[in-house]
Each structure stands twice: as C-alpha cells, then as structure tokens.
Design a protein around this motif. Structure first.
Motif, short mmCIF file in Angstrom:
data_model
loop_
_atom_site.label_atom_id
_atom_site.label_comp_id
_atom_site.label_asym_id
_atom_site.label_seq_id
_atom_site.Cartn_x
_atom_site.Cartn_y
_atom_site.Cartn_z
N PHE A 1 0.84 -1.20 0.00
CA PHE A 1 0.00 0.00 0.00
C PHE A 1 0.87 1.25 0.00
CE2 PHE A 1 -2.14 3.54 1.95
CZ PHE A 1 -3.40 3.50 1.37
N SER A 2 1.84 1.28 0.90
CA SER A 2 2.69 2.46 1.03
C SER A 2 3.54 2.65 -0.23
CB SER A 2 3.58 2.31 2.26
OG SER A 2 4.61 3.27 2.24
N TRP A 3 4.06 1.56 -0.75
CA TRP A 3 4.89 1.63 -1.96
C TRP A 3 4.10 2.27 -3.11
CZ3 TRP A 3 10.01 0.07 -2.28
CH2 TRP A 3 10.58 0.07 -3.56
N ASN A 4 2.80 1.97 -3.17
CA ASN A 4 1.98 2.44 -4.29
C ASN A 4 1.08 3.62 -3.95
OD1 ASN A 4 2.98 0.47 -6.01
ND2 ASN A 4 1.52 -1.04 -5.26
N ASP A 5 1.32 4.26 -2.81
CA ASP A 5 0.46 5.37 -2.37
C ASP A 5 0.86 6.63 -3.15
OD1 ASP A 5 -1.38 6.77 -0.95
OD2 ASP A 5 -0.21 6.90 0.89
N TYR A 6 0.69 6.57 -4.46
CA TYR A 6 1.29 7.56 -5.36
C TYR A 6 0.72 8.97 -5.20
CZ TYR A 6 2.09 9.94 -9.82
OH TYR A 6 2.39 10.85 -10.77
N LEU A 7 -0.60 9.09 -5.25
CA LEU A 7 -1.22 10.42 -5.25
C LEU A 7 -0.77 11.25 -4.05
CD1 LEU A 7 -3.18 12.61 -6.17
CD2 LEU A 7 -5.04 11.29 -5.19
N TRP A 8 -0.81 10.64 -2.88
CA TRP A 8 -0.46 11.37 -1.66
C TRP A 8 1.02 11.74 -1.66
CZ3 TRP A 8 -2.23 14.64 1.34
CH2 TRP A 8 -1.70 14.89 2.59
N GLN A 9 1.86 10.81 -2.13
CA GLN A 9 3.30 11.09 -2.20
C GLN A 9 3.59 12.20 -3.20
OE1 GLN A 9 4.93 7.23 -3.03
NE2 GLN A 9 4.47 6.44 -1.00
N LEU A 10 2.83 12.20 -4.29
CA LEU A 10 2.99 13.23 -5.31
C LEU A 10 2.70 14.61 -4.73
CD1 LEU A 10 3.23 13.79 -8.49
CD2 LEU A 10 0.74 13.70 -8.47
N ILE A 11 1.70 14.66 -3.86
CA ILE A 11 1.32 15.94 -3.26
C ILE A 11 2.35 16.39 -2.23
CG2 ILE A 11 -0.41 17.05 -1.77
CD1 ILE A 11 -2.49 15.18 -3.16
N MET A 12 2.82 15.45 -1.42
CA MET A 12 3.68 15.84 -0.31
C MET A 12 5.16 15.96 -0.67
SD MET A 12 1.47 16.39 1.88
CE MET A 12 2.68 17.14 2.93
N LEU A 13 5.64 15.16 -1.62
CA LEU A 13 7.07 15.11 -1.88
C LEU A 13 7.40 15.69 -3.25
CD1 LEU A 13 7.53 11.41 -0.67
CD2 LEU A 13 7.75 13.47 0.71
N SER A 14 7.64 17.00 -3.30
CA SER A 14 7.90 17.63 -4.60
C SER A 14 9.39 17.88 -4.80
CB SER A 14 7.13 18.95 -4.70
OG SER A 14 7.44 19.75 -3.58
N ASP A 15 10.15 17.84 -3.72
CA ASP A 15 11.59 18.04 -3.79
C ASP A 15 12.23 16.79 -4.41
OD1 ASP A 15 13.86 19.41 -3.41
OD2 ASP A 15 14.13 18.85 -1.31
N GLU A 16 13.05 16.96 -5.46
CA GLU A 16 13.54 15.81 -6.20
C GLU A 16 14.25 14.79 -5.31
OE1 GLU A 16 15.55 16.89 -9.82
OE2 GLU A 16 15.88 14.78 -10.28
N SER A 17 15.00 15.30 -4.33
CA SER A 17 15.77 14.37 -3.50
C SER A 17 14.89 13.65 -2.48
CB SER A 17 16.88 15.13 -2.77
OG SER A 17 16.30 16.06 -1.90
N LYS A 18 13.65 14.13 -2.30
CA LYS A 18 12.77 13.51 -1.31
C LYS A 18 11.77 12.53 -1.93
CE LYS A 18 13.90 16.09 2.33
NZ LYS A 18 15.32 16.22 2.40
N MET A 19 11.74 12.48 -3.26
CA MET A 19 10.71 11.70 -3.94
C MET A 19 10.84 10.21 -3.69
SD MET A 19 10.51 13.53 -7.63
CE MET A 19 9.80 15.15 -7.81
N THR A 20 9.70 9.52 -3.77
CA THR A 20 9.72 8.07 -3.77
C THR A 20 9.89 7.60 -5.21
OG1 THR A 20 7.34 8.03 -3.98
CG2 THR A 20 8.23 7.87 -1.76
N ILE A 21 10.09 6.31 -5.39
CA ILE A 21 10.41 5.80 -6.72
C ILE A 21 9.27 6.06 -7.71
CG2 ILE A 21 9.67 3.44 -6.13
CD1 ILE A 21 12.58 4.24 -8.45
N ASN A 22 8.01 5.86 -7.28
CA ASN A 22 6.91 6.05 -8.22
C ASN A 22 6.75 7.51 -8.63
OD1 ASN A 22 5.93 3.43 -8.71
ND2 ASN A 22 4.97 3.38 -6.70
N VAL A 23 6.89 8.41 -7.66
CA VAL A 23 6.78 9.84 -7.98
C VAL A 23 7.95 10.24 -8.89
CG1 VAL A 23 6.76 12.17 -7.03
CG2 VAL A 23 5.58 10.34 -5.83
N GLY A 24 9.15 9.77 -8.54
CA GLY A 24 10.32 10.09 -9.34
C GLY A 24 10.19 9.62 -10.78
#
Lengths: 272, 314
Positions: free
Chosen positions: A201-224
């Motif tokens: 679930f957390s690995w694929n929690d894309y939408l929320w990660q997209l909203i919260m992690l906009s800094d390139e170095s902070k991104m998760t793999i899916n957002v990146g």
C-alpha cells in the motif's frame, strides 16, 4: 460443457493471462532496446541487440537510487509502525474492554468505506502546519492510521484463545508480558499478512506522495519515475528502464511473500 | 528538592501498590487503563489523520478557501459545481469508467476462477500470479508501459491492429476512444483481487452439493446458477463494492496517460479534484468535490449492499 468449448475457454484464459503480463514483459524487454530499436516498426518481440545504455542514462541523469532508498525507508517505516499500532489495536479491541470501544470500531468500519481522498485537502493543510512537506513522515503517518490495518488485526486477534491469556494471568504475567510473550507469537502469521499489505500500500500510495514530496531528493520511486516521463519524453527505452527499476523491488517482495499476499486478501474479506 | 519529592512519591505508590493490589487489579479503572494503553497509539493517529481530515473536508467545503482567502459561502461551492459543465462531464466520465470496469472485471474474475478451480495447484498458482502481478506492479509503472504501447506511431497496440488490417487508432488523443483505452488499462489491475477471492470462495463450496445436483440431473449451467452464484454472494458483494470504490477514485492512469483530455473526455472526479486543489489552489471547491465523490460512492455501495445481500441461507 462439450470438450471443444472447454478447450476454447482454456485458450481464452491463457491468452488473457498473457495480455495481463504483456505490459510488464514489454517494459522489461523495452528497457534493453536502443532509442532507434524502441520505435522501429515492426517492433522486435525480443531485443536482438540488447543494450544497457538506458540504464546508464537513467543512473547518470536521475536520482533513481535515492528514490528507491526513499521508497524502501518510507514503505519499511510505515510497515513497522503500522504493524505495531494495528496489532496493539487488534489486541485492545478483542482482549480488553474500554469505554467507547464499540463506537471506535464502528468508526473504523465506516472509514474503511469512505474514500481516503475525501480528506486530501485537510490532510495537506495539516501536514503543512506540522512543517512536514517534503518530509517522509507526511506519508508515513497517514498509513499508520489505515482503518483496514486495525480491522485486519482485529480479525486475526479473534482467533487467539482467551484461555491462553487467562492462564498467563494466573501465572502472574504482567499486562505487557501477556501481550508480548503470549499474544504476539500466536498472531505472528497475521502480522505477516498485514506487513505485506501495508508495504505494498505504502509503496503504491502515489497520489499522496505526489502531493507531499515535490523536492527531487525527497521523492519516492513512483513519484520520481513519473517525472521522468516528460524528462525522457519520446525516449521510450529510458522510460522503460526507469519503470523496470521501480518494478524489480516490489516484484521480489511479491515472489518472496506470495503466500502472505493471498492470505491478506482473503482474511480481510469473506472469512471476516 | 525534586529528588526528595520523587522518592516520597515512589514510597506512596509502593504503599498503594502493596496494600490494595488485588483491589486495583479488579477495578474498572485498571481495566480501562490497559484497554486504553493498547488502543492509544491507533486512536491518536486515527483521530488525527483519518477522522479529522474527513470532518474538516466537509467543513472546508462550505468556504471559498484558497491561498490567502477563506470566506464562508455556505453551499456556494456545491451550487457552482452542479452548474459546471466540466465537473458534470467528470461525473459522467467517472460513471462510464465504473460501468465499464466493474462488470467486466468482476464477470471475468468469476468466469476465470470457475475454470481455474478445476485445474491443478500449479496452474492455479500461475493464474493467481499473472492476474495479481499487475496490482503489485503499481499503477504508475503500468501506466508508463501503456503510454508507450498506445503511442499511435511507434506503439505495439497499433502494430498489433495493423496485422489484422485495422487502421491506426489515436488511443490517447481521439476523444471517442480515450475512455475505452483507459478502461482497458484499469481492468488489468482490477482482476487480481476478485479472482483470488472467487477462487477461495469456490474452494469453500462442498463438492457434495454438486454431486447431489448431478444425481438430480441438473445441467452445469443450472448448477452454476442455483448453487455457485448464490453461495458466492458474500464474495460478490465484497468484490463489487471494493472494485467500485477503487474505480470511482481512478487517478494515476488519467494523470499519466491523458491528463484528463482531450477536451475533458477522460477527466475523472478524482483528477479534477487534484487539479482544482493542487494546481489552481481552490481548496474549498476541491473539498466539495471530495464530499460529492464520497456521497456518490456511498449511494453506489448502499445500492449494491441491497442488491447483493445474501438473503439465501444454507
């Protein structure tokens, strides 16, 4: 059913399975195709001259390793914390009595039916006020609150016999020891199923990660990876290499724990 | 002296501890304490990150709320949305998506499980993995793969069609087919869970039921309608409700494949909510969309509960 019909049904089924697997196959083989091979018509079903140039480009021009590390830390942290919180909750719901217990469990059931996205805006404002924008905690904390996790652990906790805990009490176990020494070992398989669920679930929690992690170095793999679609636009080989990098870790987890995946799905629903 | 005060308190506690230990153990307060001790971590995160956002979203939906502005407008957001053509279109698209995805994926899962249940464990395991792998693979990764497959010039989809002499299709830019293209992609990750659940459900039906029906001369279809379907009703209810909820919230595939276009032909409620809140900063309006989405999902779920409730008891 006649034999011919049965045979046709089998054939269709296998074709469907191939159809479902095809995008993954196409992605992996595509990641080894050079830019010109990737756009060639007719396409090659298997790259005749495989190249690792896409991966070289990916590692050189993106922070893919950093993103993978972020994802592992965030999904791993979420899993650990959510398992602790939900296991304690499952224990409290089934082996203890406290004021408001029924109401709280009712709320858990109700919120399971409400789309999480309803709370998107307030959650965003809340995280901003907590100064957690571009911070891994902003995506870990909401996962810890997943009502499904508490529900799942309540289901598993119900299978622990009360006699076991009563015997422990008579032997003079403290409340903490009852939980850690007697309860935990019995619900371990349940925690395994929950861990797999929370991790994916957390690995694929894309939408929320997209909203919260906009800094390139902070991104998760899916957002990146999703940012690379425009960066590597029209360079399909490089896009597929990025997608493959995101696929491999979760695939390994899936293969290693396939049993738990199935268990988590079935326990959460019909047998509940 | 803090140290002295501390040891005095410790002495007092030890006294209480020794004198009325049994009484405390049996007391209501003791039980309440340990109950709350174990529920507290969940209670805190659940209240802060689940209950509070839901309630606050309803409250915020009554404001014209954005960067540097927050003004009470009552149901203004709602009346604005119900008169907004793009929002109505997004509701229509979401409905079409749900109506395309749910019956197809649930029907296919049931049919596939009914076939696979008679196969060996190894074959069943192969199909479980094939159908579940797309869910594990994350929607982002699959969407990126599909973006290439759907490319009108270099994509393998049009190449496949050309083998059958079919003209190239503009999968992602011809507004008459984009929604179909999206539905195909979404179905690939909606089958795994229902399939596994149906397989488990079918495995739980005693074979004696079928044997008895065979003795009575029932045809395979008759057995399916009169034994399998009614007994699978709880599974069907769960599967239909969860797939519907998932399809209602379709976002990733839209963001990566079409960006809601062309001409809003694939804008879903979720995608519009995201853009409204995080691209245009209309947080109040976006909250109202979230509320309407939740209401729509609840209505659908209630209807499904009524329709699929297992009224047959065995």
């Amino acid at each position: 059913m006649t034999k011919g019909l049965k045979w046709a049904a089998d054939l269709v089924l296998y074709l469907c399975a191939l159809f479902f697997l095809f995008p993954i196959y196409w992605m992996i083989t595509g990641s080894f195709k050079s830019q010109s091979m990737a756009v060639q018509i007719p396409p090659e079903l298997f790259p005749s001259a495989p190249t690792t140039a896409n991966y070289t480009k990916l590692f050189a021009e993106s922070e893919v390793v950093r993103w993978l590390l972020n994802s592992v830390l965030i999904a791993g942290g979420s899993t650990l914390l959510a398992c602790i919180v939900a296991t304690m909750a499952g224990y409290a719901f089934t082996k203890h009595r406290f004021t408001g217990q029924a109401v709280l469990f009712g709320l858990v059931i109700v919120t399971m039916m409400i789309p999480r996205q309803l709370g998107l805006v307030p959650l965003f404002t809340l995280m901003k006020n907590l100064h957690l924008v571009n911070n891994g905690w902003s995506v870990i904390l909401p996962v810890m609150a997943l009502p499904f996790a508490a529900f799942l652990m309540k289901q598993f906790s119900q299978t622990v016999p009360n006699e076991l805990l009563e015997a422990g009490k008579i032997d003079g176990c403290s409340e903490i020891a009852l939980f850690t020494k007697l309860f935990l070992p019995v619900v371990k398989p349940g925690i395994g199923a929950l861990a797999i669920f929370v991790f994916s679930f957390s690995w694929n929690d894309y939408l929320w990660q997209l909203i919260m992690l906009s800094d390139e170095s902070k991104m998760t793999i899916n957002v990146g990876i999703s940012t690379l679609v425009s960066e590597f636009s029209a360079n399909y080989g490089a896009q597929m290499a990025a997608a493959t990098m995101g696929f491999i870790p979760i695939f390994v987890v899936f293969i290693a724990f396939q049993r738990y995946f199935v268990k988590g799905i079935t326990v959460g629903s019909v047998k509940g | 002296m803090p140290g002295g005060a501390f040891s005095a308190a410790a002495d007092f506690l030890r006294q209480v501890h020794e004198e009325s230990w049994d009484k405390i153990m049996a007391s209501r307060a003791y039980r309440e304490f340990w109950g709350f001790f174990f529920i507290l971590p969940f209670l805190l995160v659940f209240a802060a990150f689940e209950i509070y956002p839901f309630l606050d979203a309803i409250y915020l939906s009554l404001f014209d709320y954005g960067i540097g502005r927050k003004e009470w407008i009552g149901f203004g957001n709602y009346s604005h949305l119900l008169g907004d053509d793009v929002f109505l279109k997004s509701i229509r698209n979401t409905f079409l998506l749900v109506l395309g995805v749910v019956p197809l994926s649930v029907g296919f899962s049931l049919a596939a499980a009914s076939i696979v249940i008679h196969k060996s464990a190894a074959v069943a395991s192969f199909f479980r993995a094939s159908f579940y792998l797309p869910i594990v693979t994350s929607q982002v990764i699959l969407s990126i793969a599909w973006l290439w497959i759907y490319n009108p010039m270099t994509g393998v989809a049009n190449y496949g069609l050309s083998l059958f002499g079919i003209e190239p299709v503009m999968w992602l830019s011809d507004s008459s087919v984009t929604l179909v293209a999206v539905i195909i992609v979404v179905i690939t990750w909606c089958v795994g869970q229902p399939f596994i659940l149906y397989l488990a459900g079918l495995g739980g039906i005693p074979s004696s039921y079928y044997e008895a029906a065979s003795i009575d001369g029932a045809s395979p279809w008759r057995k399916f309608w009169s034994i399998t379907l009614p007994l699978l009703k709880p599974t069907t209810l769960y599967v239909v409700v969860t797939t519907t909820i998932g399809a209602f919230q379709t976002f990733v595939v839209i963001q990566l494949l079409t960006g809601g276009g062309p001409n809003y032909s694939t804008t879903t409620i979720m995608y519009m909510l995201y853009e409204t809140a995080f691209k245009y900063g209309n947080l109040g309006l976006a909250s109202a969309m979230g509320v309407l989405l939740a209401v729509l999902i609840s209505i659908f779920s209630l209807i499904q509960f009524k329709f699929f409730r297992s009224d047959v008891e065995y």
